[in-house]
Design a protein around this motif. Structure first.
Motif, PDB file in Angstrom:
ATOM      1  N   THR A 152       5.105 -11.840   8.135  1.00  7.47           N
ATOM      2  CA  THR A 152       4.502 -11.967   6.802  1.00  7.47           C
ATOM      3  C   THR A 152       4.591 -10.607   6.099  1.00  7.47           C
ATOM      4  O   THR A 152       3.575  -9.938   5.902  1.00  7.47           O
ATOM      5  CB  THR A 152       3.039 -12.455   6.881  1.00  7.47           C
ATOM      6  OG1 THR A 152       2.314 -11.577   7.737  1.00  7.47           O
ATOM      7  CG2 THR A 152       2.943 -13.878   7.393  1.00  7.47           C
ATOM      8  N   PRO A 153       5.798 -10.204   5.731  1.00 11.64           N
ATOM      9  CA  PRO A 153       5.978  -8.872   5.134  1.00 11.64           C
ATOM     10  C   PRO A 153       5.418  -8.805   3.712  1.00 11.64           C
ATOM     11  O   PRO A 153       5.159  -9.838   3.074  1.00 11.64           O
ATOM     12  CB  PRO A 153       7.498  -8.702   5.106  1.00 11.64           C
ATOM     13  CG  PRO A 153       8.012 -10.095   4.992  1.00 11.64           C
ATOM     14  CD  PRO A 153       7.049 -10.942   5.798  1.00 11.64           C
ATOM     15  N   TYR A 154       5.243  -7.578   3.243  1.00 14.35           N
ATOM     16  CA  TYR A 154       4.888  -7.378   1.841  1.00 14.35           C
ATOM     17  C   TYR A 154       6.027  -7.895   0.965  1.00 14.35           C
ATOM     18  O   TYR A 154       7.173  -8.032   1.415  1.00 14.35           O
ATOM     19  CB  TYR A 154       4.642  -5.892   1.553  1.00 14.35           C
ATOM     20  CG  TYR A 154       3.426  -5.332   2.253  1.00 14.35           C
ATOM     21  CD1 TYR A 154       2.170  -5.932   2.117  1.00 14.35           C
ATOM     22  CD2 TYR A 154       3.530  -4.203   3.053  1.00 14.35           C
ATOM     23  CE1 TYR A 154       1.056  -5.415   2.769  1.00 14.35           C
ATOM     24  CE2 TYR A 154       2.415  -3.672   3.702  1.00 14.35           C
ATOM     25  CZ  TYR A 154       1.182  -4.291   3.556  1.00 14.35           C
ATOM     26  OH  TYR A 154       0.087  -3.776   4.189  1.00 14.35           O
ATOM     27  N   ASP A 155       5.721  -8.163  -0.294  1.00 14.62           N
ATOM     28  CA  ASP A 155       6.722  -8.742  -1.202  1.00 14.62           C
ATOM     29  C   ASP A 155       8.007  -7.926  -1.281  1.00 14.62           C
ATOM     30  O   ASP A 155       9.095  -8.485  -1.374  1.00 14.62           O
ATOM     31  CB  ASP A 155       6.141  -8.911  -2.606  1.00 14.62           C
ATOM     32  CG  ASP A 155       5.241 -10.137  -2.709  1.00 14.62           C
ATOM     33  OD1 ASP A 155       5.204 -10.940  -1.751  1.00 14.62           O
ATOM     34  OD2 ASP A 155       4.580 -10.284  -3.754  1.00 14.62           O
ATOM     35  N   HIS A 167       2.120  -1.365  12.256  1.00 20.44           N
ATOM     36  CA  HIS A 167       1.905  -1.546  10.818  1.00 20.44           C
ATOM     37  C   HIS A 167       2.748  -0.540  10.054  1.00 20.44           C
ATOM     38  O   HIS A 167       2.767   0.650  10.384  1.00 20.44           O
ATOM     39  CB  HIS A 167       0.433  -1.353  10.453  1.00 20.44           C
ATOM     40  CG  HIS A 167       0.193  -1.457   8.987  1.00 20.44           C
ATOM     41  ND1 HIS A 167       0.152  -2.670   8.334  1.00 20.44           N
ATOM     42  CD2 HIS A 167       0.038  -0.500   8.037  1.00 20.44           C
ATOM     43  CE1 HIS A 167      -0.036  -2.445   7.041  1.00 20.44           C
ATOM     44  NE2 HIS A 167      -0.098  -1.147   6.847  1.00 20.44           N
ATOM     45  N   SER A 168       3.452  -1.022   9.055  1.00 22.99           N
ATOM     46  CA  SER A 168       4.179  -0.169   8.120  1.00 22.99           C
ATOM     47  C   SER A 168       3.534  -0.343   6.749  1.00 22.99           C
ATOM     48  O   SER A 168       3.369  -1.483   6.289  1.00 22.99           O
ATOM     49  CB  SER A 168       5.654  -0.584   8.035  1.00 22.99           C
ATOM     50  OG  SER A 168       6.249  -0.037   6.872  1.00 22.99           O
ATOM     51  N   PRO A 169       3.181   0.756   6.084  1.00 18.41           N
ATOM     52  CA  PRO A 169       2.575   0.612   4.761  1.00 18.41           C
ATOM     53  C   PRO A 169       3.566   0.072   3.721  1.00 18.41           C
ATOM     54  O   PRO A 169       3.158  -0.351   2.644  1.00 18.41           O
ATOM     55  CB  PRO A 169       2.123   2.031   4.419  1.00 18.41           C
ATOM     56  CG  PRO A 169       2.949   2.917   5.270  1.00 18.41           C
ATOM     57  CD  PRO A 169       3.264   2.142   6.510  1.00 18.41           C
ATOM     58  N   TYR A 170       4.853   0.031   4.055  1.00 19.33           N
ATOM     59  CA  TYR A 170       5.875  -0.478   3.134  1.00 19.33           C
ATOM     60  C   TYR A 170       6.337  -1.890   3.471  1.00 19.33           C
ATOM     61  O   TYR A 170       6.782  -2.630   2.599  1.00 19.33           O
ATOM     62  CB  TYR A 170       7.096   0.455   3.121  1.00 19.33           C
ATOM     63  CG  TYR A 170       6.752   1.837   2.653  1.00 19.33           C
ATOM     64  CD1 TYR A 170       6.575   2.115   1.312  1.00 19.33           C
ATOM     65  CD2 TYR A 170       6.582   2.864   3.570  1.00 19.33           C
ATOM     66  CE1 TYR A 170       6.235   3.390   0.876  1.00 19.33           C
ATOM     67  CE2 TYR A 170       6.239   4.142   3.148  1.00 19.33           C
ATOM     68  CZ  TYR A 170       6.070   4.394   1.802  1.00 19.33           C
ATOM     69  OH  TYR A 170       5.724   5.654   1.380  1.00 19.33           O
ATOM     70  N   LEU A 171       6.272  -2.268   4.767  1.00 19.20           N
ATOM     71  CA  LEU A 171       6.804  -3.553   5.202  1.00 19.20           C
ATOM     72  C   LEU A 171       5.727  -4.559   5.595  1.00 19.20           C
ATOM     73  O   LEU A 171       5.899  -5.753   5.385  1.00 19.20           O
ATOM     74  CB  LEU A 171       7.754  -3.345   6.385  1.00 19.20           C
ATOM     75  CG  LEU A 171       8.924  -2.387   6.142  1.00 19.20           C
ATOM     76  CD1 LEU A 171       9.706  -2.164   7.426  1.00 19.20           C
ATOM     77  CD2 LEU A 171       9.819  -2.892   5.038  1.00 19.20           C
ATOM     78  N   GLY A 172       4.652  -4.108   6.219  1.00 13.98           N
ATOM     79  CA  GLY A 172       3.592  -4.999   6.679  1.00 13.98           C
ATOM     80  C   GLY A 172       3.353  -4.836   8.171  1.00 13.98           C
ATOM     81  O   GLY A 172       3.640  -3.789   8.747  1.00 13.98           O
ATOM     82  N   ASP A 173       2.838  -5.897   8.799  1.00 13.65           N
ATOM     83  CA  ASP A 173       2.532  -5.882  10.228  1.00 13.65           C
ATOM     84  C   ASP A 173       3.677  -6.512  11.006  1.00 13.65           C
ATOM     85  O   ASP A 173       4.171  -7.581  10.647  1.00 13.65           O
ATOM     86  CB  ASP A 173       1.245  -6.656  10.507  1.00 13.65           C
ATOM     87  CG  ASP A 173       0.031  -5.995   9.869  1.00 13.65           C
ATOM     88  OD1 ASP A 173      -0.041  -4.747   9.893  1.00 13.65           O
ATOM     89  OD2 ASP A 173      -0.829  -6.720   9.350  1.00 13.65           O
ATOM     90  N   SER A 174       4.066  -5.841  12.101  1.00  8.16           N
ATOM     91  CA  SER A 174       5.167  -6.360  12.919  1.00  8.16           C
ATOM     92  C   SER A 174       4.653  -6.893  14.246  1.00  8.16           C
ATOM     93  O   SER A 174       3.686  -6.397  14.809  1.00  8.16           O
ATOM     94  CB  SER A 174       6.210  -5.266  13.173  1.00  8.16           C
ATOM     95  OG  SER A 174       5.666  -4.224  13.946  1.00  8.16           O
ATOM     96  N   PRO A 193       0.820  -1.220   0.000  1.00  7.75           N
ATOM     97  CA  PRO A 193       0.000   0.000   0.000  1.00  7.75           C
ATOM     98  C   PRO A 193       0.852   1.268   0.000  1.00  7.75           C
ATOM     99  O   PRO A 193       0.511   2.254  -0.647  1.00  7.75           O
ATOM    100  CB  PRO A 193      -0.821  -0.119   1.277  1.00  7.75           C
ATOM    101  CG  PRO A 193      -0.835  -1.564   1.606  1.00  7.75           C
ATOM    102  CD  PRO A 193       0.453  -2.123   1.088  1.00  7.75           C
ATOM    103  N   GLY A 194       1.965   1.247   0.720  1.00  9.63           N
ATOM    104  CA  GLY A 194       2.834   2.425   0.758  1.00  9.63           C
ATOM    105  C   GLY A 194       3.420   2.748  -0.595  1.00  9.63           C
ATOM    106  O   GLY A 194       3.471   3.909  -1.008  1.00  9.63           O
ATOM    107  N   LEU A 195       3.885   1.722  -1.303  1.00 13.87           N
ATOM    108  CA  LEU A 195       4.470   1.960  -2.627  1.00 13.87           C
ATOM    109  C   LEU A 195       3.410   2.296  -3.671  1.00 13.87           C
ATOM    110  O   LEU A 195       3.712   2.991  -4.642  1.00 13.87           O
ATOM    111  CB  LEU A 195       5.303   0.764  -3.073  1.00 13.87           C
ATOM    112  CG  LEU A 195       6.639   0.630  -2.354  1.00 13.87           C
ATOM    113  CD1 LEU A 195       7.358  -0.638  -2.787  1.00 13.87           C
ATOM    114  CD2 LEU A 195       7.516   1.842  -2.592  1.00 13.87           C
ATOM    115  N   ARG A 196       2.193   1.846  -3.488  1.00 14.31           N
ATOM    116  CA  ARG A 196       1.116   2.265  -4.409  1.00 14.31           C
ATOM    117  C   ARG A 196       0.864   3.762  -4.265  1.00 14.31           C
ATOM    118  O   ARG A 196       0.640   4.446  -5.252  1.00 14.31           O
ATOM    119  CB  ARG A 196      -0.159   1.479  -4.137  1.00 14.31           C
ATOM    120  CG  ARG A 196      -0.144   0.112  -4.792  1.00 14.31           C
ATOM    121  CD  ARG A 196      -1.483  -0.545  -4.648  1.00 14.31           C
ATOM    122  NE  ARG A 196      -1.662  -0.844  -3.231  1.00 14.31           N
ATOM    123  CZ  ARG A 196      -2.173  -1.956  -2.759  1.00 14.31           C
ATOM    124  NH1 ARG A 196      -2.611  -2.874  -3.559  1.00 14.31           N
ATOM    125  NH2 ARG A 196      -2.274  -2.148  -1.462  1.00 14.31           N
TER     126      ARG A 196
END
Length: 135
Positions: free
Chosen positions: A103-106, A75-82, A9-12
């Motif tokens: 379970t990070p973003y790709d 939550h990081s919009p670039y990495l995911g949930d920590s 979501p962050g990179l979008r």
């Protein structure tokens, strides 16, 4: 034919945001109350614009007997949930010293099964491999 996963979501929202994960050439050692909590020659360094580098240590190089999962989540919009962990060692304790993106973003999948430590709560020694000197 393989299809690429959509960006985080962050990179979008911000496609020009720079985030890199590379293998660190050296050793990272984490201590708390004179106890070694983690030590690795296989750490990864995450660099994200406008932030200091963060060193992620593979789970197999972390001594989880000192750690207990906490209730804290971020939550990081670039990495995911920590997820976060508290620590107890040598009679001392501290909350939320380690975090991991299980379970990070790709874009950040290279830090899956790695943990990072808060340098304000534990000691993180970053020891680059010495390069050989050639005259």
């Amino acid at each position: 034919m393989a299809t690429l996963a959509p960006p985080s979501p962050g990179l979008r929202r911000n496609p020009n945001h720079r985030l890199t994960v590379r293998r660190f050439a050296g050793t990272v050692v984490v201590t708390f109350a004179d106890a070694v909590i983690a030590s690795s020659t296989a750490a990864k360094v995450l660099r994200e614009e406008h932030r200091p580098p963060v060193y992620y240590i593979p789970f197999q190089d972390i001594y989880f007997e000192f750690l207990i999962r906490s209730d804290k989540r971020n939550h990081s919009p670039y990495l995911g949930d920590s997820s976060h962990w508290n620590i107890t060692a040598s009679g001392a304790a501290e909350k939320d010293v380690m975090w991991a993106y299980e379970t990070p973003y790709d874009e950040a999948k290279a830090i899956r099964n790695h943990g990072a430590f808060d340098p304000n709560k534990v000691r993180v020694d970053v020891l680059p491999t010495a390069k050989a000197w050639h005259p």
